[in-house]
Design an enzyme around this catalytic site. Sequence first.
Site, PDB file in Angstrom:
ATOM      1  N   ASP A  16      47.233  51.246  51.373  1.00 22.77           N
ATOM      2  CA  ASP A  16      46.813  50.083  50.617  1.00 22.77           C
ATOM      3  C   ASP A  16      45.543  49.546  51.281  1.00 22.77           C
ATOM      4  O   ASP A  16      45.324  49.751  52.480  1.00 22.77           O
ATOM      5  CB  ASP A  16      47.928  49.035  50.637  1.00 22.77           C
ATOM      6  CG  ASP A  16      47.481  47.700  50.100  1.00 22.77           C
ATOM      7  OD1 ASP A  16      47.089  47.637  48.925  1.00 22.77           O
ATOM      8  OD2 ASP A  16      47.510  46.715  50.871  1.00 22.77           O
ATOM      9  N   TYR A  18      43.881  46.008  50.658  1.00 17.97           N
ATOM     10  CA  TYR A  18      43.782  44.575  50.953  1.00 17.97           C
ATOM     11  C   TYR A  18      45.005  44.079  51.728  1.00 17.97           C
ATOM     12  O   TYR A  18      46.119  44.079  51.224  1.00 17.97           O
ATOM     13  CB  TYR A  18      43.598  43.794  49.651  1.00 17.97           C
ATOM     14  CG  TYR A  18      42.302  44.156  48.967  1.00 17.97           C
ATOM     15  CD1 TYR A  18      41.094  43.691  49.467  1.00 17.97           C
ATOM     16  CD2 TYR A  18      42.283  44.993  47.859  1.00 17.97           C
ATOM     17  CE1 TYR A  18      39.894  44.042  48.880  1.00 17.97           C
ATOM     18  CE2 TYR A  18      41.081  45.352  47.258  1.00 17.97           C
ATOM     19  CZ  TYR A  18      39.890  44.870  47.759  1.00 17.97           C
ATOM     20  OH  TYR A  18      38.695  45.237  47.172  1.00 17.97           O
ATOM     21  N   ARG A  47      45.342  34.175  48.009  1.00 19.24           N
ATOM     22  CA  ARG A  47      45.997  35.480  48.086  1.00 19.24           C
ATOM     23  C   ARG A  47      47.275  35.517  47.256  1.00 19.24           C
ATOM     24  O   ARG A  47      47.526  36.482  46.517  1.00 19.24           O
ATOM     25  CB  ARG A  47      46.305  35.806  49.550  1.00 19.24           C
ATOM     26  CG  ARG A  47      47.098  37.083  49.768  1.00 19.24           C
ATOM     27  CD  ARG A  47      46.388  38.302  49.251  1.00 19.24           C
ATOM     28  NE  ARG A  47      47.055  39.530  49.659  1.00 19.24           N
ATOM     29  CZ  ARG A  47      46.779  40.732  49.159  1.00 19.24           C
ATOM     30  NH1 ARG A  47      45.854  40.883  48.231  1.00 19.24           N
ATOM     31  NH2 ARG A  47      47.424  41.802  49.598  1.00 19.24           N
ATOM     32  N   SER A 123      44.700  51.352  45.755  1.00 20.73           N
ATOM     33  CA  SER A 123      44.628  49.898  45.744  1.00 20.73           C
ATOM     34  C   SER A 123      44.641  49.331  44.335  1.00 20.73           C
ATOM     35  O   SER A 123      44.159  49.958  43.386  1.00 20.73           O
ATOM     36  CB  SER A 123      43.343  49.453  46.456  1.00 20.73           C
ATOM     37  OG  SER A 123      43.128  48.063  46.330  1.00 20.73           O
ATOM     38  N   ASN A 124      45.154  48.101  44.232  1.00 21.63           N
ATOM     39  CA  ASN A 124      45.022  47.338  42.994  1.00 21.63           C
ATOM     40  C   ASN A 124      43.578  46.979  42.701  1.00 21.63           C
ATOM     41  O   ASN A 124      43.231  46.654  41.563  1.00 21.63           O
ATOM     42  CB  ASN A 124      45.844  46.042  43.077  1.00 21.63           C
ATOM     43  CG  ASN A 124      47.312  46.244  42.805  1.00 21.63           C
ATOM     44  OD1 ASN A 124      47.730  47.248  42.235  1.00 21.63           O
ATOM     45  ND2 ASN A 124      48.123  45.289  43.216  1.00 21.63           N
TER      46      ASN A 124
END
Length: 225
Positions: A16, A18, A47, A123-124
């Site tokens: 991942d 972030y 966040r 990652s998103n």
Amino acid sequence: MPLPAPLDRADAVVFDAYGTLLDVHSAVQRHAGAIGPEAQALSAAWRQKQLEYSWVLSLCGRYAPFWTLTERALDFALAQHPGVARGVRADLLEAYRALDAYQEVPAVLEHLRRAGLKTAILSNGDTAMLDAAVKAADLEDRLDAVLSVDPAGTFKTAPAAYALAPESLGVARERIAFLSSNRWDIAGAAAYGFTTVWVNRTGQPDEYPDLAPVRVIRSLDGLLA
């Protein structure tokens, strides 16, 4: 030297981005002086809402670029903290495109590559976000692939998002070690079939006992111990 478990059973290590490779709070930290005493609370709210928006859209069967959610989340956090000057918005967004990598990241990635393992991000973050972040952190030559969930049109923890890694890397899911600092992400990756390592940087209590990681470490260099 033999690699420790679970790397000894892996052909690729997928991270991942972030919170795992990149410090999501470094954007606010750079401008903490301008923000004032609410800096930490603002960063936490930013966040939390960023993630919450991704979950809600996925559950609704909808999708928007992660950068759009990042902007919306910051707007919410600023509205929640009216004492923070709105003039910091542009500076914070610019800083978020170039987050600091955690100190151990470059050396760990280089070690894995020397050991013959493929390394990648899943990652998103949308493609433009990730390209900017990886370049700013000087990680471009340390990764075999930088994968956004964009092609899947949904966010993690949807199985379609995790499926991008084996498809892109040409590695079976059971031969992928997946690392994230987000326990919910570890749960989703474990459900999909990855071998998971939770990077529990802040000493959070465990959750999701039915979807447990095979290892828990406090920073990425613990992966090599």
